[in-house]
Design a protein around this motif. Structure first.
Motif, PDB file in Angstrom:
ATOM      1  N   GLU A  69      -7.647   2.972   3.215  1.00  0.00           N
ATOM      2  CA  GLU A  69      -8.921   2.462   2.742  1.00  0.00           C
ATOM      3  C   GLU A  69     -10.016   3.268   3.415  1.00  0.00           C
ATOM      4  OE1 GLU A  69      -9.550  -1.686   3.661  1.00  0.00           O
ATOM      5  OE2 GLU A  69     -11.629  -1.596   2.985  1.00  0.00           O
ATOM      6  N   ASP A  70     -11.018   3.708   2.616  1.00  0.00           N
ATOM      7  CA  ASP A  70     -12.212   4.298   3.232  1.00  0.00           C
ATOM      8  C   ASP A  70     -13.435   3.665   2.582  1.00  0.00           C
ATOM      9  OD1 ASP A  70     -12.636   5.563   0.797  1.00  0.00           O
ATOM     10  OD2 ASP A  70     -11.648   7.417   1.445  1.00  0.00           O
ATOM     11  N   THR A  71     -14.609   4.260   2.779  1.00  0.00           N
ATOM     12  CA  THR A  71     -15.835   3.639   2.282  1.00  0.00           C
ATOM     13  C   THR A  71     -15.789   3.406   0.771  1.00  0.00           C
ATOM     14  OG1 THR A  71     -16.862   5.036   3.924  1.00  0.00           O
ATOM     15  CG2 THR A  71     -18.344   3.770   2.514  1.00  0.00           C
ATOM     16  N   PHE A  72     -15.224   4.342   0.037  1.00  0.00           N
ATOM     17  CA  PHE A  72     -15.335   4.281  -1.419  1.00  0.00           C
ATOM     18  C   PHE A  72     -14.064   3.862  -2.134  1.00  0.00           C
ATOM     19  CE2 PHE A  72     -18.175   7.609   0.215  1.00  0.00           C
ATOM     20  CZ  PHE A  72     -19.383   6.989  -0.091  1.00  0.00           C
ATOM     21  N   SER A  73     -12.921   4.034  -1.499  1.00  0.00           N
ATOM     22  CA  SER A  73     -11.683   3.808  -2.242  1.00  0.00           C
ATOM     23  C   SER A  73     -10.651   3.083  -1.393  1.00  0.00           C
ATOM     24  CB  SER A  73     -11.104   5.149  -2.697  1.00  0.00           C
ATOM     25  OG  SER A  73     -10.678   5.872  -1.563  1.00  0.00           O
ATOM     26  N   MET A  74      -9.613   2.609  -2.060  1.00  0.00           N
ATOM     27  CA  MET A  74      -8.517   1.966  -1.345  1.00  0.00           C
ATOM     28  C   MET A  74      -7.229   2.159  -2.141  1.00  0.00           C
ATOM     29  SD  MET A  74     -10.067  -1.780  -1.975  1.00  0.00           S
ATOM     30  CE  MET A  74     -10.710  -2.179  -3.597  1.00  0.00           C
ATOM     31  N   ARG A  75      -6.130   2.112  -1.412  1.00  0.00           N
ATOM     32  CA  ARG A  75      -4.838   2.314  -2.015  1.00  0.00           C
ATOM     33  C   ARG A  75      -3.906   1.215  -1.521  1.00  0.00           C
ATOM     34  NH1 ARG A  75      -1.215   6.874  -2.545  1.00  0.00           N
ATOM     35  NH2 ARG A  75      -1.123   7.037  -0.294  1.00  0.00           N
ATOM     36  N   LEU A  76      -3.104   0.675  -2.402  1.00  0.00           N
ATOM     37  CA  LEU A  76      -2.157  -0.349  -1.953  1.00  0.00           C
ATOM     38  C   LEU A  76      -0.805  -0.144  -2.610  1.00  0.00           C
ATOM     39  CD1 LEU A  76      -1.747  -2.642  -4.379  1.00  0.00           C
ATOM     40  CD2 LEU A  76      -4.032  -3.317  -3.651  1.00  0.00           C
ATOM     41  N   MET A  77       0.205  -0.780  -2.016  1.00  0.00           N
ATOM     42  CA  MET A  77       1.561  -0.723  -2.577  1.00  0.00           C
ATOM     43  C   MET A  77       1.988  -2.145  -2.904  1.00  0.00           C
ATOM     44  SD  MET A  77       4.976   1.022  -0.991  1.00  0.00           S
ATOM     45  CE  MET A  77       5.391  -0.256   0.165  1.00  0.00           C
ATOM     46  N   ASP A  78       2.336  -2.383  -4.163  1.00  0.00           N
ATOM     47  CA  ASP A  78       2.702  -3.750  -4.564  1.00  0.00           C
ATOM     48  C   ASP A  78       4.171  -4.045  -4.237  1.00  0.00           C
ATOM     49  OD1 ASP A  78       4.325  -2.683  -6.560  1.00  0.00           O
ATOM     50  OD2 ASP A  78       2.888  -3.099  -8.178  1.00  0.00           O
ATOM     51  N   ASP A  79       4.615  -5.251  -4.591  1.00  0.00           N
ATOM     52  CA  ASP A  79       5.974  -5.689  -4.259  1.00  0.00           C
ATOM     53  C   ASP A  79       7.067  -4.803  -4.843  1.00  0.00           C
ATOM     54  OD1 ASP A  79       4.913  -7.709  -2.846  1.00  0.00           O
ATOM     55  OD2 ASP A  79       5.538  -9.331  -4.191  1.00  0.00           O
ATOM     56  N   ASN A  80       6.746  -4.089  -5.929  1.00  0.00           N
ATOM     57  CA  ASN A  80       7.738  -3.182  -6.513  1.00  0.00           C
ATOM     58  C   ASN A  80       7.672  -1.783  -5.918  1.00  0.00           C
ATOM     59  OD1 ASN A  80       8.588  -5.186  -8.365  1.00  0.00           O
ATOM     60  ND2 ASN A  80       6.792  -4.712  -9.650  1.00  0.00           N
ATOM     61  N   GLU A  81       6.896  -1.658  -4.824  1.00  0.00           N
ATOM     62  CA  GLU A  81       6.670  -0.369  -4.176  1.00  0.00           C
ATOM     63  C   GLU A  81       5.913   0.590  -5.084  1.00  0.00           C
ATOM     64  OE1 GLU A  81      10.058   1.254  -2.113  1.00  0.00           O
ATOM     65  OE2 GLU A  81      10.496  -0.621  -1.094  1.00  0.00           O
TER      66      GLU A  81
END
Ligand code: HEC
Ligand code: HEC
Length: 269
Positions: free
Chosen positions: A209-221
């Motif tokens: 995560e930074d000021t403008f964006s974010m990345r995540l991984m859901d339960d299915n990877e």
């Protein structure tokens, strides 16, 4: 008069009378140890063992298990730090039979004895109540741990890789990892909950995560990237996604898992 002064004093007198008077020498205060113990390798432990057998075994038993006049040293000591133990080994305990190491011994061999004493007190797999073999089965089976955790290349990515966990965590810490996962969750394992513009919810581990964006991984990877300006809202959830084993596994099963985890990444002793 202690055994030590009976034999050490005449020797010091003989050896050093040419250089200095024995009275001066014996009156000199010894320096306090400053550094941490750097003599902790396998060879250091072995050297420490040799000194121990020569100088301490007659009271504490050849393997430190206790003798006629000295206590068992394999079940912990009153000193809780290496520096404290060093002081006891070097100076003895006043007004007891505990005389400590010979005055001729160097700080180095004293530290080696400290390392040897510590080696007598390391928790080994054999001291744990659980069975690592049963723990390994639970890990992949009923416990469902491998759906999130990788061990030696097998398993999921929704939790930390546990291949080396036995070398970084003590058994008690492992037990609390399993029972109270929400304690001390590092930001790496927080959850992001994102509400998109159309109202739909996406949730998963916060990968970055930074000021403008974010990345995540859901339960299915699966990985998701969002620009913060393009979503309706988002939350950080700072609890662990790991379910507690309390009420799910029995105490005996938790013991088995702890024995298994503690065996990971450690050399057998
Ligand atoms: C003449 C017998 C004797 C010799 C030799 C001796 N000890 Fe001791 N040691 C004792 C006794 C007795 C005690 C318990 C003292 C007390 O009452 O607290 C003790 C206590 C200790 C303790 C503290 C244990 C605790 O629970 O805190 C340590 C550590 C220890 N000895 C290490 C050594 C080492 C290492 C050597 C050799 C360099 C050594 N001892 C040599 C008799 C001996
Ligand atoms: C839904 C995914 C998930 C499941 C299922 C899960 N864990 Fe975890 N586990 C995590 C996450 C995420 C963390 C890191 C956050 C934390 O400390 O709780 C973690 C942390 C840990 C830690 C601490 C690791 C360290 O490096 O300090 C241990 C040990 C552990 N888990 C063991 C287990 C065991 C054993 C099981 C099975 C009974 C299990 N986990 C089931 C996700 C999971």
């Amino acid at each position: 008069m202690s055994m030590r002064s009976l034999w050490v004093t005449p020797m010091l007198v003989a050896l050093l009378s040419l250089l200095t008077t024995p009275a001066d020498l014996l009156a000199q205060p010894r320096e306090e140890p400053t550094a941490d113990n750097v003599f902790t390798g396998t060879l250091d432990v072995r050297m420490g063992e040799r000194v121990f057998r020569q100088q301490c075994g007659r009271c504490h038993g050849r393997d430190g298990g206790g003798g006629e006049s000295g206590p068992d040293l394999t079940n912990g000591f009153s000193a809780s730090t290496d520096a404290g133990l060093f002081k006891i080994v070097r100076e003895g305990i006043p007004n007891t039979q505990m005389v400590g190491i010979s005055r001729r011994s160097t700080d180095q061999s004293t530290w080696m004895v400290v390392s040897y004493l510590n080696s007598l007190n390391e928790t080994t797999d054999a001291d744990l109540p659980g069975s690592a073999t049963s723990g390994q089965q639970l890990f992949a089976g009923k416990g469902n741990c491998s759906s999130c955790h990788m061990v030696n290349g097998d398993g999921g990515r929704r939790g930390p890789d546990l291949s080396q966990v036995g070398s970084r965590r003590e058994p008690e810490e492992l037990a609390s990892d399993l029972r109270t996962p929400d304690e001390d969750v590092t930001p790496r394992w927080w959850t992001l909950r994102v509400t998109q513009v159309d109202g739909s919810l996406v949730e998963g581990l916060r990968m970055n995560e930074d000021t403008f964006s974010m990345r995540l991984m859901d339960d299915n990877e699966d990985l998701w990237s969002f620009s913060k300006s393009d979503v309706r809202s988002y939350d950080r959830v700072k609890t662990s996604t790991m379910p507690s084993v309390d009420g799910v596994l029995t105490d005996a099963e938790v013991d088995d898992l702890v024995a298994y985890l503690f065996s990971l990444g450690r050399e057998e002793s």
